[in-house]
Design a protein around this motif. Structure first.
Motif, PDB file in Angstrom:
ATOM      1  N   SER A  49      -8.897  44.035 -28.235  1.00 40.86           N
ATOM      2  CA  SER A  49      -7.760  43.492 -28.987  1.00 40.86           C
ATOM      3  C   SER A  49      -6.521  44.364 -28.859  1.00 40.86           C
ATOM      4  O   SER A  49      -5.400  43.882 -29.057  1.00 40.86           O
ATOM      5  N   ALA A  50      -6.668  45.614 -28.487  1.00 40.97           N
ATOM      6  CA  ALA A  50      -5.521  46.513 -28.354  1.00 40.97           C
ATOM      7  C   ALA A  50      -4.627  46.144 -27.168  1.00 40.97           C
ATOM      8  O   ALA A  50      -3.480  46.579 -27.112  1.00 40.97           O
ATOM      9  N   ILE A  51      -5.129  45.334 -26.221  1.00 37.11           N
ATOM     10  CA  ILE A  51      -4.312  44.998 -25.052  1.00 37.11           C
ATOM     11  C   ILE A  51      -3.515  43.708 -25.243  1.00 37.11           C
ATOM     12  O   ILE A  51      -2.792  43.304 -24.355  1.00 37.11           O
ATOM     13  N   HIS A  52      -3.652  43.065 -26.398  1.00 30.09           N
ATOM     14  CA  HIS A  52      -2.905  41.829 -26.701  1.00 30.09           C
ATOM     15  C   HIS A  52      -3.106  40.785 -25.602  1.00 30.09           C
ATOM     16  O   HIS A  52      -2.161  40.242 -25.051  1.00 30.09           O
ATOM     17  N   PHE A  53      -4.345  40.519 -25.323  1.00 28.95           N
ATOM     18  CA  PHE A  53      -4.742  39.663 -24.215  1.00 28.95           C
ATOM     19  C   PHE A  53      -4.235  38.227 -24.348  1.00 28.95           C
ATOM     20  O   PHE A  53      -3.881  37.595 -23.365  1.00 28.95           O
ATOM     21  N   ARG A  54      -4.197  37.700 -25.547  1.00 24.72           N
ATOM     22  CA  ARG A  54      -3.764  36.309 -25.742  1.00 24.72           C
ATOM     23  C   ARG A  54      -2.357  36.060 -25.189  1.00 24.72           C
ATOM     24  O   ARG A  54      -2.035  34.940 -24.819  1.00 24.72           O
ATOM     25  N   ALA A  55      -1.549  37.096 -25.098  1.00 25.87           N
ATOM     26  CA  ALA A  55      -0.182  36.954 -24.600  1.00 25.87           C
ATOM     27  C   ALA A  55      -0.119  36.653 -23.105  1.00 25.87           C
ATOM     28  O   ALA A  55       0.923  36.198 -22.615  1.00 25.87           O
ATOM     29  N   VAL A  56      -1.204  36.879 -22.363  1.00 22.40           N
ATOM     30  CA  VAL A  56      -1.180  36.645 -20.916  1.00 22.40           C
ATOM     31  C   VAL A  56      -2.050  35.471 -20.484  1.00 22.40           C
ATOM     32  O   VAL A  56      -2.183  35.208 -19.291  1.00 22.40           O
ATOM     33  N   LEU A  57      -2.647  34.772 -21.423  1.00 24.89           N
ATOM     34  CA  LEU A  57      -3.567  33.691 -21.058  1.00 24.89           C
ATOM     35  C   LEU A  57      -2.892  32.532 -20.316  1.00 24.89           C
ATOM     36  O   LEU A  57      -3.573  31.770 -19.624  1.00 24.89           O
ATOM     37  N   ASP A  58      -1.584  32.430 -20.418  1.00 24.35           N
ATOM     38  CA  ASP A  58      -0.877  31.358 -19.715  1.00 24.35           C
ATOM     39  C   ASP A  58      -0.465  31.770 -18.301  1.00 24.35           C
ATOM     40  O   ASP A  58       0.173  31.012 -17.585  1.00 24.35           O
ATOM     41  N   ARG A  59      -0.869  32.971 -17.887  1.00 16.37           N
ATOM     42  CA  ARG A  59      -0.549  33.488 -16.552  1.00 16.37           C
ATOM     43  C   ARG A  59      -1.792  33.479 -15.674  1.00 16.37           C
ATOM     44  O   ARG A  59      -2.912  33.450 -16.154  1.00 16.37           O
ATOM     45  N   GLU A  60      -1.531  33.535 -14.365  1.00 16.66           N
ATOM     46  CA  GLU A  60      -2.642  33.650 -13.417  1.00 16.66           C
ATOM     47  C   GLU A  60      -3.156  35.081 -13.418  1.00 16.66           C
ATOM     48  O   GLU A  60      -2.378  36.007 -13.631  1.00 16.66           O
ATOM     49  N   PRO A  61      -4.415  35.294 -13.200  1.00 21.00           N
ATOM     50  CA  PRO A  61      -5.483  34.326 -12.920  1.00 21.00           C
ATOM     51  C   PRO A  61      -6.102  33.726 -14.178  1.00 21.00           C
ATOM     52  O   PRO A  61      -6.937  32.830 -14.102  1.00 21.00           O
ATOM     53  N   TRP A  62      -5.682  34.225 -15.328  1.00 23.09           N
ATOM     54  CA  TRP A  62      -6.336  33.870 -16.588  1.00 23.09           C
ATOM     55  C   TRP A  62      -6.335  32.376 -16.860  1.00 23.09           C
ATOM     56  O   TRP A  62      -7.361  31.807 -17.239  1.00 23.09           O
ATOM     57  N   ARG A  63      -5.191  31.713 -16.690  1.00 21.84           N
ATOM     58  CA  ARG A  63      -5.111  30.291 -17.052  1.00 21.84           C
ATOM     59  C   ARG A  63      -6.004  29.409 -16.172  1.00 21.84           C
ATOM     60  O   ARG A  63      -6.324  28.287 -16.543  1.00 21.84           O
ATOM     61  N   SER A  64      -6.419  29.917 -15.021  1.00 27.80           N
ATOM     62  CA  SER A  64      -7.281  29.135 -14.129  1.00 27.80           C
ATOM     63  C   SER A  64      -8.767  29.372 -14.374  1.00 27.80           C
ATOM     64  O   SER A  64      -9.600  28.818 -13.651  1.00 27.80           O
ATOM     65  N   LEU A  65      -9.083  30.143 -15.377  1.00 27.74           N
ATOM     66  CA  LEU A  65     -10.487  30.400 -15.678  1.00 27.74           C
ATOM     67  C   LEU A  65     -11.043  29.342 -16.625  1.00 27.74           C
ATOM     68  O   LEU A  65     -10.402  28.983 -17.626  1.00 27.74           O
ATOM     69  N   ARG A  66     -12.214  28.868 -16.319  1.00 30.78           N
ATOM     70  CA  ARG A  66     -12.893  27.883 -17.164  1.00 30.78           C
ATOM     71  C   ARG A  66     -13.061  28.413 -18.593  1.00 30.78           C
ATOM     72  O   ARG A  66     -12.889  27.684 -19.561  1.00 30.78           O
ATOM     73  N   ALA A  67     -13.359  29.690 -18.736  1.00 27.15           N
ATOM     74  CA  ALA A  67     -13.543  30.283 -20.068  1.00 27.15           C
ATOM     75  C   ALA A  67     -12.273  30.155 -20.908  1.00 27.15           C
ATOM     76  O   ALA A  67     -12.349  29.902 -22.110  1.00 27.15           O
ATOM     77  N   VAL A  68     -11.126  30.309 -20.287  1.00 24.49           N
ATOM     78  CA  VAL A  68      -9.857  30.178 -21.015  1.00 24.49           C
ATOM     79  C   VAL A  68      -9.629  28.716 -21.382  1.00 24.49           C
ATOM     80  O   VAL A  68      -9.266  28.398 -22.520  1.00 24.49           O
ATOM     81  N   LYS A  69      -9.865  27.823 -20.439  1.00 26.98           N
ATOM     82  CA  LYS A  69      -9.675  26.389 -20.700  1.00 26.98           C
ATOM     83  C   LYS A  69     -10.587  25.901 -21.820  1.00 26.98           C
ATOM     84  O   LYS A  69     -10.216  25.017 -22.595  1.00 26.98           O
TER      85      LYS A  69
END
Length: 179
Positions: free
Chosen positions: A147-167
């Motif tokens: 949680s210290a890396i504020h991950f939710r802020a990058v979920l709309d960027r690649e490669p994150w948004r293309s991951l099934r887990a994010v979808k």
């Protein structure tokens, strides 16, 4: 490291990890006993509890803690051995660049003990950078993020948004102290 503040505490020993060796050099220079304990592997958890028990003259308490943790772990293992489904888990320790826990980390062992599979098991080191292409190819079932890396802020960027887990919203932010 604020060497003066630590010295003011009058410690008999200062405990750290090997990655802090350079940071603890000032403590050594002022005469403090500094012990660095390896922290990468699952076995090191128990080794470190035992070592801290010796360093603090609390060996019986340390042995009791180790025995308790081993019992809890055995109970967990007995339960998770019955799981037919073993989700792949990718632990996000950094998002830009991507950092994760590899095959030799205690985190990887904990994932296995909990009934999952480390999606980054192909990373031979305990921790390291991971390629976006490899992550996309792996398509982990879920992401566990510090949680210290504020991950939710990058979920709309690649490669994150293309991951099934994010979808599928299989993204979990975890207190870094728990990790």
């Amino acid at each position: 490291v604020d060497a003066e503040a630590i010295l003011a505490l009058h410690p008999s020993v200062v405990i750290g990890i090997p990655a802090q060796e350079r940071l603890t050099a000032p403590l050594r220079r002022i005469g403090l006993d500094v012990v660095l304990l390896a922290d990468d592997s699952y076995a090191s958890i128990f080794d470190n509890i035992a070592a801290i028990g010796v360093l603090t003259d609390r060996r019986p308490a340390a042995e009791g803690t180790i025995a308790h943790l081993r019992r809890v772990t055995a109970t967990l293992q007995a339960r998770t051995k019955r799981y037919a489904y073993r989700p792949t888990v990718f632990v996000v320790l950094g998002s830009e660049p991507i950092w994760t826990a590899g095959a030799r980390s205690y985190i990887s062992t904990l994932i296995t003990l909990a009934g999952g599979t480390n999606a980054a098991s192909d990373l031979p080191s305990a921790y390291g950078q991971y390629g976006a292409e490899a992550l996309l190819a792996r398509q982990p079932d879920l992401l566990v993020a510090d949680s210290a890396i504020h991950f939710r802020a990058v979920l709309d960027r690649e490669p994150w948004r293309s991951l099934r887990a994010v979808k599928l919203h299989h993204v979990y932010n975890v207190n870094p102290d728990l990790i």
